[in-house]
Design a protein around this motif. Structure first.
Motif, mmCIF file in Angstrom:
data_model
loop_
_atom_site.group_PDB
_atom_site.id
_atom_site.type_symbol
_atom_site.label_atom_id
_atom_site.label_comp_id
_atom_site.label_asym_id
_atom_site.label_seq_id
_atom_site.Cartn_x
_atom_site.Cartn_y
_atom_site.Cartn_z
ATOM 1 N N GLN A 95 0.872 -1.278 0.042
ATOM 2 C CA GLN A 95 0.038 -0.182 0.156
ATOM 3 C C GLN A 95 0.981 1.234 -0.136
ATOM 4 N N ILE A 96 1.937 1.204 0.839
ATOM 5 C CA ILE A 96 2.931 2.431 0.726
ATOM 6 C C ILE A 96 3.343 2.505 -0.762
ATOM 7 N N PHE A 97 3.751 1.427 -1.172
ATOM 8 C CA PHE A 97 4.518 1.549 -2.419
ATOM 9 C C PHE A 97 3.476 2.279 -3.584
ATOM 10 N N LEU A 98 2.005 1.921 -3.577
ATOM 11 C CA LEU A 98 1.268 2.355 -4.454
ATOM 12 C C LEU A 98 1.037 3.861 -4.158
ATOM 13 N N TRP A 99 0.851 4.284 -3.015
ATOM 14 C CA TRP A 99 0.934 5.803 -2.473
ATOM 15 C C TRP A 99 2.053 6.387 -3.214
ATOM 16 N N GLY A 100 3.274 5.834 -2.940
ATOM 17 C CA GLY A 100 4.490 6.409 -3.455
ATOM 18 C C GLY A 100 4.479 6.561 -5.139
ATOM 19 N N SER A 101 3.958 5.395 -5.743
ATOM 20 C CA SER A 101 4.247 5.541 -7.058
ATOM 21 C C SER A 101 3.341 6.370 -7.967
ATOM 22 N N MET A 102 2.167 6.753 -7.295
ATOM 23 C CA MET A 102 1.051 7.186 -8.095
ATOM 24 C C MET A 102 0.514 8.355 -7.128
ATOM 25 N N PRO A 103 1.362 9.471 -7.017
ATOM 26 C CA PRO A 103 1.131 10.698 -5.976
ATOM 27 C C PRO A 103 -0.232 11.531 -6.651
ATOM 28 N N LYS A 104 -0.656 11.259 -7.768
ATOM 29 C CA LYS A 104 -1.859 11.804 -8.223
ATOM 30 C C LYS A 104 -2.702 11.105 -9.249
ATOM 31 N N ASN A 105 -3.814 10.988 -9.153
ATOM 32 C CA ASN A 105 -4.841 10.341 -9.971
ATOM 33 C C ASN A 105 -4.516 10.848 -11.502
ATOM 34 N N PRO A 106 -4.142 9.959 -12.437
ATOM 35 C CA PRO A 106 -4.005 10.392 -13.792
ATOM 36 C C PRO A 106 -5.133 11.331 -14.248
ATOM 37 N N PHE A 107 -6.423 11.125 -14.104
ATOM 38 C CA PHE A 107 -7.335 11.726 -14.703
ATOM 39 C C PHE A 107 -7.354 13.142 -13.939
ATOM 40 N N GLU A 108 -7.041 13.379 -12.726
ATOM 41 C CA GLU A 108 -6.992 14.559 -12.174
ATOM 42 C C GLU A 108 -5.745 15.591 -12.652
ATOM 43 N N VAL A 109 -4.779 14.822 -12.796
ATOM 44 C CA VAL A 109 -3.612 15.154 -13.577
ATOM 45 C C VAL A 109 -4.033 16.109 -14.937
ATOM 46 N N ALA A 110 -4.961 15.232 -15.819
ATOM 47 C CA ALA A 110 -5.448 16.021 -16.892
ATOM 48 C C ALA A 110 -6.475 16.957 -16.612
ATOM 49 N N LEU A 111 -7.193 16.813 -15.588
ATOM 50 C CA LEU A 111 -8.048 17.769 -15.339
ATOM 51 C C LEU A 111 -7.356 19.280 -15.116
ATOM 52 N N THR A 112 -6.298 19.160 -14.238
ATOM 53 C CA THR A 112 -5.565 20.297 -13.832
ATOM 54 C C THR A 112 -5.029 21.051 -14.851
ATOM 55 N N LEU A 113 -4.458 20.145 -15.885
ATOM 56 C CA LEU A 113 -3.592 20.532 -17.024
ATOM 57 C C LEU A 113 -4.860 21.360 -17.873
ATOM 58 N N SER A 114 -5.984 20.955 -17.806
ATOM 59 C CA SER A 114 -6.946 21.705 -18.699
ATOM 60 C C SER A 114 -7.277 22.916 -18.073
ATOM 61 N N GLY A 115 -6.634 23.331 -16.674
ATOM 62 C CA GLY A 115 -6.985 24.634 -16.013
ATOM 63 C C GLY A 115 -8.214 24.600 -15.130
ATOM 64 N N SER A 116 -8.625 23.558 -14.714
ATOM 65 C CA SER A 116 -9.512 23.339 -13.909
ATOM 66 C C SER A 116 -9.388 22.315 -12.944
ATOM 67 N N ASP A 117 -9.940 22.688 -11.444
ATOM 68 C CA ASP A 117 -9.658 21.792 -10.537
ATOM 69 C C ASP A 117 -10.940 21.454 -9.748
ATOM 70 N N ASP A 118 -12.217 21.605 -10.806
ATOM 71 C CA ASP A 118 -13.357 21.499 -10.132
ATOM 72 C C ASP A 118 -13.801 20.170 -10.039
ATOM 73 N N HIS A 119 -14.130 19.468 -9.026
ATOM 74 C CA HIS A 119 -14.455 18.179 -9.031
ATOM 75 C C HIS A 119 -16.119 18.300 -8.451
ATOM 76 N N SER A 120 -16.640 19.400 -8.485
ATOM 77 C CA SER A 120 -18.025 19.363 -7.894
ATOM 78 C C SER A 120 -19.236 18.950 -8.688
ATOM 79 N N THR A 121 -18.805 18.428 -9.843
ATOM 80 C CA THR A 121 -20.076 17.962 -10.676
ATOM 81 C C THR A 121 -20.435 16.666 -10.046
#
Length: 520
Positions: free
Chosen positions: A255-281
């Motif tokens: 579990q610790i290895f999984l936390w360290g190897s994936m610091p952020k969800n890939p879909f959230e990375v794409a959302l942030t690069l899109s210029g939005s951090d809105d997860h409210s939908t």
């Protein structure tokens, strides 16, 4: 028949309306009545049920949904559902259906404030909006919180022309001679029961319920081993203790290895690069399909490897679909001059029922759910299935799911409730998807003394906080059905996502040689 939508605006508004409470009981308790309620006379919530309620958020309610699609010579309506419910004595067989959460006594159930007639209501099927309105209805049921202080479940019943809603595949429709299609859309809170317990409870509505229970008992008897001596029992206990201790340490490090190897969800990375951090939908993109016959997938799994399972095949196909979805996000971002990294591996979370996916006979509905997180192939990986099999084979032998179950139980007992949301989100290790497997009857079931045949069953997973995609694998009557419920910013088109899943399955089917064998 009217051509109004499957869940019209009026019908959807009526979903949460409260008409009357139980006939002779006031819905509002007096101050004196509240003081006289004795906790030991009430039913205590399970630890996992309490955790599910404490860890949900407004945008991620812990409310799974399902539909049963039936056909028959005449329509099936709410009055028919209620009649069968009462004749089968479901409320006494499974008292949890008649309970709600007690707002005055945390951690306990109380009698529901809604009558059966208020919880089961009629709506209409569309004639023209094939699949669209049903998908919208499922999205709303998954997204909108359930008023658990009045009732823990509700159902909508609709009927229309055969094939009108899209709940039954066109392939099946062509083989059905009945005139009417009826659908029961059901949702409940996880505080009431897990998916397996819920399915077993609803199974009692079917004509074949007792027959299936006897089959379960027969299977259990086959697995009962010979009587062991005291020395053999001690050896077994010692082996289990060693397995538990070593396995839990390995699970924690993994579990610790999984936390360290994936610091952020890939879909959230794409959302942030899109210029939005809105997860409210809170809306969900929804899709479902009959993927393949169960027997065929078993043959494919066996042909591709001696120990490969259906779950290995499905997870491999889902991971491929996630990689294709990330590729679409990457191309979209490149058009605006932004770069989405390549994710060669992703994390997924898999709920596990600790009694093997069945509710044991004479056991009450409850919550026996654990889970484990797994690192699976993402983009640009060749040996996808082999890697999935290797990872899942180890995890299924480990106590990871049991550890998650015990941690959830402990957290509700000793930690502040506000911490549970944090634990659930961090425990998913920034997973891209949750993948659940729900088993049902291997043959078609009937309701109402054979008047209705259940043609299709589809369950939809409530998204845990921080997990944007939920995939459910449902096996019923020899057919494997896949469903998707996802955040629109992660999976804008759920139909296309399932097409990618099927694309990878067809590739595996072709490489296995099973298709050629079937043709011959």
């Amino acid at each position: 028949m009217a051509s109004s939508s499957f869940l019209s605006a009026a019908a959807r508004a009526a979903t949460g309306a409260t008409l009357v409470s139980f006939s002779s009981i006031s819905s509002d308790w007096t101050f004196c009545e509240k003081q006289n309620v004795e906790p030991n006379l009430q039913t205590r919530m399970t630890s996992i049920g309490k955790f599910s309620h404490a860890s949900e958020t407004l945008s991620n309610p812990s409310v799974p949904a399902l539909f049963l699609a039936m056909t028959g010579p005449k329509p099936f309506q709410a009055a028919d559902f209620i009649k069968i419910w009462k004749s089968k004595d479901i409320s006494n067989r499974h008292p949890r259906f008649e309970q709600r959460l007690d707002s005055t006594n945390d951690g306990y159930f109380a009698p529901a404030k809604k009558s059966l007639e208020e919880r089961v209501t009629d709506t209409t099927l569309p004639k023209t909006l094939y699949r669209t309105e049903l998908a919208l209805s499922i999205s709303e049921l998954l997204s909108n919180p359930l008023d658990v202080y009045k009732s823990l479940w509700e159902a909508k019943v609709a009927f229309g022309e055969l094939g009108a809603s899209g709940a039954i595949s066109q392939f099946k429709v062509k083989q059905i001679s009945d005139n009417f299609e009826s659908i029961v859309v059901f949702r409940s809170h996880h505080a009431m029961a897990d998916g397996t317990s819920l399915a077993s409870g609803l199974l009692d509505l079917c004509d074949e319920a007792e027959e299936l229970k006897e089959e379960i008992k027969t299977q259990l008897k086959k697995h009962v081993g010979k009587t062991k001596t005291l020395l053999e029992k001690i050896r077994k206990w010692l082996r289990q203790i060693i397995w538990l201790c070593i396995g839990m340490m390995n699970s924690i490090f993994y579990q610790i290895f999984l936390w360290g190897s994936m610091p952020k969800n890939p879909f959230e990375v794409a959302l942030t690069l899109s210029g939005s951090d809105d997860h409210s939908t809170i809306a969900r993109t929804i899709s479902w399909c009959d993927a393949a016959p169960v027997a065929e997938i078993k043959k494919v799994a066996k042909a591709l490897g001696q120990d490969i399972t259906i779950n290995d095949v499905v997870v491999s196909c889902v991971s491929y679909a996630i990689s294709k979805q990330l590729e679409v996000h990457r191309l979209r971002l490149e058009a605006s001059g932004k770069v989405l990294p390549l994710f060669k591996h992703i994390n997924v979370v898999v709920p596990v029922h600790l009694t093997g996916g069945v509710l044991l006979p004479n056991k009450p509905m409850g919550n026996m759910i654990g889970a484990f997180c797994a690192r699976v192939p993402g983009e640009g990986v060749k040996n996808r299935l082999e890697e999935v099999h290797e990872t899942f084979s180890w995890l299924k032998r480990s106590p990871s799911a049991l550890l998650a179950y015990l941690l959830a139980r402990t957290s509700t007992a000793v930690l502040p409730l506000s911490w549970n949301k944090f634990m659930l989100q961090k425990g998913s290790c920034n997973a891209c998807a949750a993948i659940s497997n729900v088993k049902s009857s291997p043959r078609k079931l009937h309701i109402g003394e054979g008047s209705q045949t259940i043609q299709s069953v589809a369950g939809f997973l409530p998204l845990p906080p921080g997990v944007p995609v939920g995939v459910t694998v449902c096996s019923y009557a020899g057919t494997l059905t896949l469903t998707v419920a996802a955040q629109p910013w992660a999976v804008p088109d759920a139909d296309q996502f399932l097409l990618w899943v099927l694309e990878e399955y067809r590739r595996l089917l072709k490489s296995s040689g099973v298709l050629q064998t079937i043709k011959n």
